[in-house]
Design an enzyme around this catalytic site. Sequence first.
Site, PDB file in Angstrom:
ATOM      1  N   GLU A 154      -5.244  -7.664 -16.181  1.00  0.00           N
ATOM      2  CA  GLU A 154      -4.173  -8.291 -17.291  1.00  0.00           C
ATOM      3  C   GLU A 154      -4.577  -9.031 -17.811  1.00  0.00           C
ATOM      4  OE1 GLU A 154      -1.938 -10.574 -13.659  1.00  0.00           O
ATOM      5  OE2 GLU A 154      -2.227  -8.440 -12.712  1.00  0.00           O
ATOM      6  N   GLU A 269      -1.494  -0.084  -8.666  1.00  0.00           N
ATOM      7  CA  GLU A 269      -0.582  -1.444  -7.563  1.00  0.00           C
ATOM      8  C   GLU A 269       0.325  -1.191  -6.999  1.00  0.00           C
ATOM      9  OE1 GLU A 269      -1.457  -5.409  -8.641  1.00  0.00           O
ATOM     10  OE2 GLU A 269      -3.378  -4.413  -9.528  1.00  0.00           O
TER      11      GLU A 269
END
Length: 358
Positions: A154, A269
């Site tokens: 991220e 994920e």
Amino acid sequence: MTHFRPTRRTMLAGALAGSGLLARGPSALAASGGAARAVYGAAVRGDALANDPAYAKAIAERCRTIVPEGGLKWAVIRPNRETFDFTEADRIAAFAGRLGLGLRGHTLAWYGAMPAWAEAITSRVEAERVLTGHIETVVSRYAGLITSWDVVNEPIPDDPAASEGLRPFVWSRTLGADYIPIAFRAAAAADPAARLVLNEYDVEFVGARFQRRRDALLGIARGLVDSGVPLHAIGLQAHLPADRAIDRDGLQAFLREIRAMNLDVLVTELDVIDASLPGDVDTRDRRVAETARAFLSTVHEVVPPSAILTWGISDRYTWVPMYFTRSDGLPNRPLPLDATMRAKPLMAVIEQFTRRAA
Ligand code: G3I
């Protein structure tokens, strides 16, 4: 604190199962009708693995690879500057080793779950020393067992247009954009055989903000590839809110660019955020499965992912209610198994894109 050390045997089992090398060979491809099929796996919690036999059984039966959901995060393994606590990660690594499951590592450089002592670093020299020292210790400990790492997680701010550049946290503040190649090079030095992944979320939807996020991620990947930094794959987290449309054209154009750079793609994920869906369970489970199918088929048409991991396996253990509690008070149902470990339609969708567990 336990001090599990991978033995040669468990390391070998883990390495072979996790690398995909065996399963990606010509015979496996032929067996799947020529179409590459992903390895299925899930994020796991060490405490649930130790205390909940039904959960451990579900993981063992369904997964070919696993990743600690929190056990390798800085906040967990670095309570202070001097200490490494591998209790949780070792427990999960031992489980993977015993069952011959592959193992992924998550994550080495992420703004979330940072301990206050590390977040307080201000000097560039110290930052580089602490970041590379951490990566060297953690990656070399699991070398040969963890065969794939989310090295940088991220890096892009929620809206790159609003925030310019990278998400602010200790490594970007002290090292600027260099923190990314520094982290990848340190990981490669610690385990030259590991597959190194750049992992992001919110890159699959319709809307200008998501296009900017795809552009920003491509920019980072291209910069790394052009300067010879060891980057092997892009991880699409795929936390999919059911009320957001997948941008088929935008995501496929992005994936073609990734493929042109010779990078692999993983779904790292996957889960479906069901807060906006009707309460009725059958309707909800069907819509959750349809959302995942729309995403996975869009990806698969351009580049079949080498692995598909869901962020948890059962609705009994999921991060989703931490942020997306339903207004009707019903429990969230984002994952392939329900809270009693029964398979939901989402599991059937995943099975269309993955190889069966051995
Ligand atoms: O361990 C304690 C437990 O002892 C206590 O009973 C419980 C009470 O709240 O808290 C437990 O820790 C929480 C842990 O989740 C439980 O698994 C932490 O406070 C909480 O911060 C932690 O949140 C995790 C979050 O990342 C922050 O690290 C989520 O589980 C985890 O699913 C989430 O994962 C992130 C990925 O790393 C990156 N991508 C997004 C994804 C979802 O947010």
